[in-house]
Design a protein around this motif. Structure first.
Motif, PDB file in Angstrom:
ATOM      1  N   ILE A 195      -8.610   2.396   3.899  1.00 39.31           N
ATOM      2  CA  ILE A 195      -7.591   2.228   3.203  1.00 39.31           C
ATOM      3  C   ILE A 195      -7.301   3.573   4.454  1.00 39.31           C
ATOM      4  CG2 ILE A 195      -5.544   2.376   1.800  1.00 39.31           C
ATOM      5  CD1 ILE A 195      -7.079   1.418  -0.266  1.00 39.31           C
ATOM      6  N   LEU A 203       0.582  -1.074  -0.023  1.00 40.63           N
ATOM      7  CA  LEU A 203      -0.073   0.089   0.090  1.00 40.63           C
ATOM      8  C   LEU A 203       0.854   1.187  -0.337  1.00 40.63           C
ATOM      9  CD1 LEU A 203      -2.953  -1.097   2.865  1.00 40.63           C
ATOM     10  CD2 LEU A 203      -2.832  -0.504   0.159  1.00 40.63           C
ATOM     11  N   TYR A 227      -4.866  -1.397   6.032  1.00 42.36           N
ATOM     12  CA  TYR A 227      -6.078  -1.030   5.680  1.00 42.36           C
ATOM     13  C   TYR A 227      -6.913  -1.583   7.090  1.00 42.36           C
ATOM     14  CZ  TYR A 227     -10.338  -3.383   3.507  1.00 42.36           C
ATOM     15  OH  TYR A 227     -11.921  -4.033   3.235  1.00 42.36           O
TER      16      TYR A 227
END
Length: 102
Positions: free
Chosen positions: A74, A54, A67
C-alpha cells in the motif's frame, strides 16, 4: 510494518466467486518509501483483487492509499498527491478497508 486485524470488525463474506474481508489497519512506526507490505494472507486471502476505502487518519490529517498488486504494497499519499516521505511515523493513523479477492 503495519498492524492488520481481521478480528476487529469480524466481517467475512462471499460475493459470487470472491471473498470479502473488512479489516482494521494501523500504520507502521516508520513508513518506507515505495509502500507498506500487505500480503494477501495477512487479510485471509490467497490473492487480493481490490482494496476499497484505503483511507487512514489520525483525527486531523487524512492519507489516501493505493494498493500495488504486483509488489503487494500500500502506497500512502497526502492530499497534494505526493507519496508520504520515507520514515514517516504512521503509527497513530488508522482506518478500515475492504479487501476483495480469492
Amino acid at each position: 510494518m503495519a498492524t492488520i486485524s481481521r478480528d476487529a470488525v469480524g466481517m467475512y463474506d462471499k460475493s459470487g466467486t470472491k471473498e470479502r474481508r473488512i479489516v482494521a489497519y494501523t500504520g507502521p512506526a516508520s513508513y518506507a518509501t515505495g509502500g507498506d507490505t500487505l500480503p494477501p494472507e495477512s487479510v485471509g486471502l490467497g490473492r487480493i483483487e481490490a482494496l476499497l476505502g484505503l483511507v487512514i487518519s489520525d483525527g486531523t490529517t487524512v492519507y489516501w492509499g493505493y494498493y500495488n498488486q504486483t509488489t503487494e504494497m500500500i502506497l500512502w499519499y497526502s492530499a497534494t498527491g505526493t507519496e508520504i516521505t520515507n520514515a514517516t511515523d504512521l503509527s497513530t493513523f488508522s482506518g478500515r478497508f475492504e479487501a476483495i479477492g480469492i
